[in-house]
Design an enzyme around this catalytic site. Sequence first.
Site, PDB file in Angstrom:
ATOM      1  N   GLY A  59       0.809  -1.217   0.000  1.00 33.14           N
ATOM      2  CA  GLY A  59       0.000   0.000   0.000  1.00 33.14           C
ATOM      3  C   GLY A  59       0.843   1.268   0.000  1.00 33.14           C
ATOM      4  O   GLY A  59       0.378   2.332  -0.428  1.00 33.14           O
ATOM      5  N   SER A 101       6.498   4.229   4.480  1.00 29.32           N
ATOM      6  CA  SER A 101       6.060   3.008   5.159  1.00 29.32           C
ATOM      7  C   SER A 101       5.077   3.410   6.247  1.00 29.32           C
ATOM      8  O   SER A 101       5.443   4.151   7.165  1.00 29.32           O
ATOM      9  CB  SER A 101       7.256   2.277   5.788  1.00 29.32           C
ATOM     10  OG  SER A 101       6.784   1.224   6.614  1.00 29.32           O
ATOM     11  N   SER A 103       3.626   1.613   8.644  1.00 24.44           N
ATOM     12  CA  SER A 103       4.047   1.112   9.962  1.00 24.44           C
ATOM     13  C   SER A 103       5.406   1.671  10.359  1.00 24.44           C
ATOM     14  O   SER A 103       5.724   1.791  11.539  1.00 24.44           O
ATOM     15  CB  SER A 103       4.135  -0.418   9.935  1.00 24.44           C
ATOM     16  OG  SER A 103       5.144  -0.814   9.014  1.00 24.44           O
ATOM     17  N   ARG A 153      -3.113  -0.373   3.781  1.00 25.99           N
ATOM     18  CA  ARG A 153      -3.827  -0.245   2.504  1.00 25.99           C
ATOM     19  C   ARG A 153      -5.052   0.646   2.613  1.00 25.99           C
ATOM     20  O   ARG A 153      -5.600   1.080   1.603  1.00 25.99           O
ATOM     21  CB  ARG A 153      -4.203  -1.636   1.966  1.00 25.99           C
ATOM     22  CG  ARG A 153      -5.135  -2.427   2.847  1.00 25.99           C
ATOM     23  CD  ARG A 153      -5.232  -3.853   2.331  1.00 25.99           C
ATOM     24  NE  ARG A 153      -6.169  -4.672   3.089  1.00 25.99           N
ATOM     25  CZ  ARG A 153      -5.939  -5.243   4.263  1.00 25.99           C
ATOM     26  NH1 ARG A 153      -4.759  -5.070   4.856  1.00 25.99           N
ATOM     27  NH2 ARG A 153      -6.853  -5.979   4.860  1.00 25.99           N
ATOM     28  N   GLU A 239      -5.689  -8.900  -0.391  1.00 24.35           N
ATOM     29  CA  GLU A 239      -5.590  -8.654   1.055  1.00 24.35           C
ATOM     30  C   GLU A 239      -6.951  -8.575   1.749  1.00 24.35           C
ATOM     31  O   GLU A 239      -7.084  -8.992   2.891  1.00 24.35           O
ATOM     32  CB  GLU A 239      -4.792  -7.374   1.332  1.00 24.35           C
ATOM     33  CG  GLU A 239      -3.307  -7.541   1.055  1.00 24.35           C
ATOM     34  CD  GLU A 239      -2.458  -6.473   1.722  1.00 24.35           C
ATOM     35  OE1 GLU A 239      -2.361  -6.480   2.966  1.00 24.35           O
ATOM     36  OE2 GLU A 239      -1.891  -5.619   1.013  1.00 24.35           O
ATOM     37  N   HIS A 255      -0.921  -8.021 -26.705  1.00 24.16           N
ATOM     38  CA  HIS A 255       0.187  -8.668 -27.395  1.00 24.16           C
ATOM     39  C   HIS A 255       0.538 -10.024 -26.792  1.00 24.16           C
ATOM     40  O   HIS A 255       1.544 -10.614 -27.140  1.00 24.16           O
ATOM     41  CB  HIS A 255       1.399  -7.728 -27.405  1.00 24.16           C
ATOM     42  CG  HIS A 255       1.102  -6.458 -28.139  1.00 24.16           C
ATOM     43  ND1 HIS A 255       1.272  -6.316 -29.491  1.00 24.16           N
ATOM     44  CD2 HIS A 255       0.559  -5.296 -27.703  1.00 24.16           C
ATOM     45  CE1 HIS A 255       0.871  -5.109 -29.870  1.00 24.16           C
ATOM     46  NE2 HIS A 255       0.428  -4.467 -28.789  1.00 24.16           N
ATOM     47  N   LYS A 348       6.165 -12.481   8.167  1.00 24.93           N
ATOM     48  CA  LYS A 348       7.041 -11.534   8.876  1.00 24.93           C
ATOM     49  C   LYS A 348       7.634 -12.181  10.131  1.00 24.93           C
ATOM     50  O   LYS A 348       8.802 -11.968  10.446  1.00 24.93           O
ATOM     51  CB  LYS A 348       6.261 -10.264   9.247  1.00 24.93           C
ATOM     52  CG  LYS A 348       5.988  -9.392   8.033  1.00 24.93           C
ATOM     53  CD  LYS A 348       5.271  -8.109   8.409  1.00 24.93           C
ATOM     54  CE  LYS A 348       5.029  -7.268   7.158  1.00 24.93           C
ATOM     55  NZ  LYS A 348       4.180  -6.119   7.402  1.00 24.93           N
TER      56      LYS A 348
END
Length: 355
Positions: A59, A101, A103, A153, A239, A255, A348
């Site tokens: 996000g 960021s 966070s 997000r 998400e 294409h 994480k």
Amino acid sequence: MVSGVLDNPRELSALDSMGMFQAAWNLPEQCEKAWSLVGEASLPEVADWRQILVTGLGGSAIGGDLLRVFAADKLHLPVLVNRDYTLPWFVNKYTFVFAVSYSGNTEETLSAYDAARERGASVVAITAGGKLGEKAAADGQTVIRVPGGIAPRAATGYLFIPMVAVLERLGFFSGMQAEVEGLSAHLQELRDRYGPQTATRENLAKQLALNLQGRLPVIWGASGTTEVVAQRWKGQFNENAKAPAYWNVFPELNHNEVVGFEQPEDLLGRIWIIILKDDADHPRVRLRMKITREMVSKAAGLTEVFASGPTELARLYSLIYLGDYASMYVAALAGIDPGPVRVIDYLKNELAKHE
Ligand SMILES: O=P(O)(O)OC[C@H]1O[C@H](O)[C@H](O)[C@@H](O)[C@@H]1O
């Protein structure tokens, strides 16, 4: 049309442990607030910059892509988006870097921030806090602090608009306050159309969710206009609805991807294509969309949706907003809480074991 949970706002909010619907509802106010956050912050002095680089993930990176698309016909500098631990070789003191960021703790962004500092780039950090806020403040870099407490997000206004405000204050843009006000006013109209209180029969976001229920969303935008929205929709279906989704752009998809609608039939029958359209799409791209639609709609379901609004940002966000709501309604139809992303939390935690 069986809309069940979609037309029951109490059921929707009972599913939503993190207040994702409330955060979406507040997006117009978030955008206005985001503009005001830059205020009198001390900013780097304009230097002989050769490019602007936005480094972030998820996000936070999408805001960079919004800036890239939005700035393409307004700035004499290219805007590049970096979603990595490292930075391209060209980054140096002639690069203006936004490290973004929500966070402030995303490890790739922290690493790219360090690299930018080592190379002597001018850095502005945009964050609700975390290690990025601490590091940048300790380094004497500009930190634009955005309010915390929502999912990254859901903070798309906070993660994009401060970059526009910084660039306006530095003299790269002009007239952006009116642009942001127009955006906020338009989103206020749209939430009345797409929000939980508006019944399915009048609510395009809910209708789309019913089309997409149990299907694989394939979202097609156009280069230079809705490309970033297509990517955003994909991420939101992932998400929020915890479902696969794919995106591509015209003319590139003409294409290659367009050939892939012959088989396997059972899979094709479960694909639902969304074509994102904007008045600023290239006229040949518009024609390509029309021809492509005729070709693929024999094999897969398809809906076209149109950007609306008085300004470029309002148009981009009109489609983002529709996708945000549609993805949360798809979650609700599957009985899924749109907020938590346990898979990412697990990842994480596993990574943290090897620090
Ligand atoms: O903005 P940040 O805090 O750096 O987060 C970047 C990304 O991190 C996680 O993977 C979240 O699930 C994403 O939604 C988020 O966009």
